[in-house]
Enzyme design. Structure first.
Site, mmCIF file in Angstrom:
data_model
loop_
_atom_site.group_PDB
_atom_site.id
_atom_site.type_symbol
_atom_site.label_atom_id
_atom_site.label_comp_id
_atom_site.label_asym_id
_atom_site.label_seq_id
_atom_site.Cartn_x
_atom_site.Cartn_y
_atom_site.Cartn_z
ATOM 1 N N ASP A 1 -8.023 -5.186 0.061
ATOM 2 C CA ASP A 1 -8.569 -6.013 -1.014
ATOM 3 C C ASP A 1 -8.201 -7.488 -0.885
ATOM 4 O O ASP A 1 -8.729 -8.319 -1.615
ATOM 5 C CB ASP A 1 -8.079 -5.496 -2.381
ATOM 6 C CG ASP A 1 -8.796 -4.216 -2.767
ATOM 7 O OD1 ASP A 1 -9.949 -4.056 -2.347
ATOM 8 O OD2 ASP A 1 -8.200 -3.383 -3.472
ATOM 9 N N HIS B 1 0.848 -1.189 0.000
ATOM 10 C CA HIS B 1 0.000 0.000 0.000
ATOM 11 C C HIS B 1 0.878 1.231 0.000
ATOM 12 O O HIS B 1 1.945 1.226 0.624
ATOM 13 C CB HIS B 1 -0.922 0.020 1.229
ATOM 14 C CG HIS B 1 -2.100 0.892 1.028
ATOM 15 N ND1 HIS B 1 -2.051 2.248 1.206
ATOM 16 C CD2 HIS B 1 -3.357 0.593 0.614
ATOM 17 C CE1 HIS B 1 -3.232 2.743 0.919
ATOM 18 N NE2 HIS B 1 -4.040 1.778 0.547
HETATM 19 N N1 CMC Z 1 4.006 -7.608 -5.091
HETATM 20 C C1 CMC Z 1 5.339 -7.603 -5.299
HETATM 21 N N2 CMC Z 1 6.130 -6.526 -5.133
HETATM 22 C C2 CMC Z 1 5.535 -5.399 -4.748
HETATM 23 C C3 CMC Z 1 4.143 -5.313 -4.510
HETATM 24 C C4 CMC Z 1 3.377 -6.478 -4.697
HETATM 25 N N3 CMC Z 1 2.058 -6.466 -4.485
HETATM 26 N N4 CMC Z 1 3.823 -4.059 -4.138
HETATM 27 C C5 CMC Z 1 4.963 -3.362 -4.141
HETATM 28 N N5 CMC Z 1 6.001 -4.166 -4.505
HETATM 29 C C6 CMC Z 1 7.428 -3.787 -4.559
HETATM 30 C C7 CMC Z 1 7.748 -2.967 -5.789
HETATM 31 O O1 CMC Z 1 8.134 -3.790 -6.856
HETATM 32 C C8 CMC Z 1 8.837 -2.081 -5.285
HETATM 33 O O2 CMC Z 1 10.021 -2.848 -5.239
HETATM 34 P P1 CMC Z 1 11.461 -2.151 -5.521
HETATM 35 O O3 CMC Z 1 11.630 -1.130 -4.447
HETATM 36 O O4 CMC Z 1 12.443 -3.271 -5.466
HETATM 37 O O5 CMC Z 1 11.347 -1.527 -6.899
HETATM 38 C C9 CMC Z 1 8.454 -1.795 -3.835
HETATM 39 O O6 CMC Z 1 7.675 -2.926 -3.428
HETATM 40 C C10 CMC Z 1 7.651 -0.512 -3.642
HETATM 41 O O7 CMC Z 1 6.513 -0.591 -4.495
HETATM 42 P P2 CMC Z 1 5.907 0.619 -5.314
HETATM 43 O O8 CMC Z 1 5.159 0.061 -6.471
HETATM 44 O O9 CMC Z 1 6.997 1.617 -5.589
HETATM 45 O O10 CMC Z 1 4.921 1.228 -4.233
HETATM 46 P P3 CMC Z 1 3.708 2.173 -4.514
HETATM 47 O O11 CMC Z 1 3.442 2.895 -3.247
HETATM 48 O O12 CMC Z 1 3.975 2.992 -5.731
HETATM 49 O O13 CMC Z 1 2.512 1.161 -4.861
HETATM 50 C C11 CMC Z 1 0.700 -0.341 -4.658
HETATM 51 C C12 CMC Z 1 1.544 0.764 -3.967
HETATM 52 C C13 CMC Z 1 -0.549 -0.616 -3.823
HETATM 53 C C14 CMC Z 1 0.249 0.166 -6.042
HETATM 54 C C15 CMC Z 1 1.557 -1.613 -4.822
HETATM 55 O O14 CMC Z 1 1.925 -2.088 -3.547
HETATM 56 C C16 CMC Z 1 0.839 -2.706 -5.607
HETATM 57 O O15 CMC Z 1 0.933 -2.732 -6.841
HETATM 58 N N6 CMC Z 1 0.107 -3.657 -4.911
HETATM 59 C C17 CMC Z 1 -0.690 -4.637 -5.611
HETATM 60 C C18 CMC Z 1 -2.023 -4.029 -6.048
HETATM 61 C C19 CMC Z 1 -2.981 -3.859 -4.896
HETATM 62 O O16 CMC Z 1 -3.204 -4.747 -4.072
HETATM 63 N N7 CMC Z 1 -3.629 -2.668 -4.844
HETATM 64 C C20 CMC Z 1 -4.657 -2.374 -3.856
HETATM 65 C C21 CMC Z 1 -4.248 -1.309 -2.893
HETATM 66 S S1 CMC Z 1 -5.409 -1.204 -1.508
HETATM 67 C C22 CMC Z 1 -6.885 -0.643 -2.232
HETATM 68 C C23 CMC Z 1 -6.830 0.809 -2.484
HETATM 69 O O17 CMC Z 1 -7.078 1.576 -1.548
HETATM 70 O O18 CMC Z 1 -6.524 1.204 -3.630
#
Ligand code: CMC
Length: 429
Positions: free
Chosen positions: A364, A307
């Site tokens: 989720d 998140h």
């Molecule tokens: N699986 C594997 N790796 C992950 C995941 C995941 N679900 N989420 C983040 N990472 C890794 C990402 O690859 C990155 O790694 P590195 O630093 O080595 O490049 C690191 O963790 C930080 O991730 P980010 O994508 O830079 O973080 P963000 O804050 O931009 O993204 C997120 C947050 C929710 C989009 C992401 O965690 C994600 O894609 N999760 C899966 C989708 C999901 O479950 N979304 C629902 C969120 S809750 C409902 C809502 O309120 O929207």
């Protein structure tokens, strides 16, 4: 003396004011930075940018705190009804009995959709995604209520638009589901409560009375409350941004629905169940899928994990996880996908990759398991999220309008080609 931040640029020091929130959180106010220094700030994805001040929702991602108008989410999910929470989010205070009755009465009054709208449904392809339909239908509502299209309407018109949205969203969602089945659509039953009425329109048939199971009503009520607002997330920011141009509220909400649809945001609930099913059909090798999620060359991510703001735990996920056990037991449902979810969570939470990046199950991860248990089809999961988030979107829009916020318009740092002269086609090689 009030606190300031100092910034030194090319040997010159500038003082920037600090804004402090009611929970002590601080922001450096950079609104005059460009005028004074010629510099802007760069924060791609707004990871560290406050876009507004807000009185609606407080969230502390490090401590896992979520409160609507000061009330902890745990208490609201346990004790309140969704309409009560919607009133709270929209008006700032919990309603008394008379206020709630009036609020619910106004919602009931507007629950029908114009018969002409039903014709729109006939022309969507039979496999159209319900989020695409919902976004289109909510935007279409503005064409039926032209007064809503004029900005700065008197407050009575705005109020009516708000009631219409809250009242018609479940009706539109249920009609879209009935159309995918090819079943007759159900009119709202205004004797029923908000959640019961939605279930009646989804699962009722003209030939027999539908009586909702109280366990199902309770579960759905809880899920809608957990989704009701989440401060400046992608869809709420979209609603505020679209609304800031003085586009009508229906269009702003329609844009919010489109933003929510994405798999990184609300669309993750559908992706989670599809992922768990894929893992099960693939033989249930959890470690294989955890390894795929860790592999930088593999686009696969563990949906329902991670998140932007929660870096310890998502309080909504904790509430849902607890209730999913109880609800499945009370409904007598034995879902093998729940075992996979539990196992996957266990493996991921012990894995260095997830620990290092503070990736925990989010709201989720378990919500789809409850939706499934109460009979909501997978492709409707994000629609349920949208129904829950609606009061939050409206409250965010209302606050933006009442605070007279200017049109949203970020800046950029241009990294493209420098000026060059037009090359005639014959000289382009
Ligand atoms: N699986 C594997 N790796 C992950 C995941 C995941 N679900 N989420 C983040 N990472 C890794 C990402 O690859 C990155 O790694 P590195 O630093 O080595 O490049 C690191 O963790 C930080 O991730 P980010 O994508 O830079 O973080 P963000 O804050 O931009 O993204 C997120 C947050 C929710 C989009 C992401 O965690 C994600 O894609 N999760 C899966 C989708 C999901 O479950 N979304 C629902 C969120 S809750 C409902 C809502 O309120 O929207």
């Amino acid at each position: 003396m009030s606190e300031t931040a100092k910034i030194t640029l090319e040997g010159k020091t500038y003082e920037l004011p600090i804004t402090t929130g009611s929970e002590g959180e601080k922001a450096i106010d950079i609104s005059k930075l460009r005028a004074e220094t010629g510099c802007i700030t760069l924060d791609i994805g707004y990871k560290n940018t406050g876009s507004t001040t807000s009185k609606i929702t407080f969230l502390d991602g490090e401590k896992g705190i979520l409160r609507y108008r000061g009330y902890p989410i745990e208490q609201l999910a346990e004790k309140a009804s969704f309409t009560e929470v919607a009133y709270l989010i929209l008006n700032g205070e919990l309603p008394n009995a008379k206020q709630l009755q009036e609020f619910e009465g106004n919602i009931r009054y507007h629950s029908l959709v114009h018969e002409d709208m039903k014709r729109f449904f006939e022309f969507f392809p039979s496999n159209a995604h319900p989020m695409g339909i919902l976004s289109a239908m909510v935007s279409s509502l503005s064409t039926f209520y032209p007064k809503s299209q004029t900005p700065n309407r008197p407050s009575k018109d705005v109020e009516r638009t708000i009631y219409r949205l809250i009242a018609k969203m479940p009706t539109l969602a249920a009609i879209s589901y009935k159309y995918t089945l090819g079943h007759p659509t159900m009119y709202p039953n205004n004797k029923l409560g908000y959640v019961e009425n939605f279930l009646h329109m989804m699962f009722g048939l003209p030939t027999e009375e539908y009586v909702a199971d109280p366990v199902t009503v309770d579960a759905l009520n809880k899920l809608l409350i957990l989704h009701a607002d989440h401060e400046q997330n992608c869809s709420a920011s979209t609603v505020r941004m679209v609304g800031s141009s003085q586009a009508n509220l229906y269009s702003a909400i329609s844009a919010g629905i489109a933003a929510l649809w994405g798999p990184l945001h609300g669309g993750a609930n559908q992706q989670v169940i599809e992922m768990l099913e894929t893992i099960r059909n693939d033989g249930g090798d959890i470690q294989k899928w955890v390894n795929k999620a860790k592999d930088k060359d593999d686009p696969f991510r563990l949906f329902g994990f991670g998140h932007r703001v929660y870096k310890n735990f998502d309080p909504r996920a904790q509430i849902i996880k607890k209730s999913s056990d109880q609800i499945l037991k009370r409904l007598g449902v034995n879902d093998p996908v729940l075992d996979i979810a539990r196992h996957l969570e266990e493996v991921a939470l012990k894995d260095e990759y997830f620990i290092e990046r503070k990736l925990y199950p989010n709201v989720d991860f378990y919500s789809g398991i409850i939706y499934r248990a109460i009979g909501i089809p997978t492709r409707m999961f994000t629609v349920m999220f949208a129904m829950g988030r609606l009061p939050g979107w409206i409250a965010q829009w209302k606050e933006m309008v009442e605070d007279k916020e200017p049109i949203s318009r970020p800046r950029q740092i241009y990294t493209g080609a420098n000026q060059r002269n037009y090359v005639p086609m014959s000289d382009r090689g």
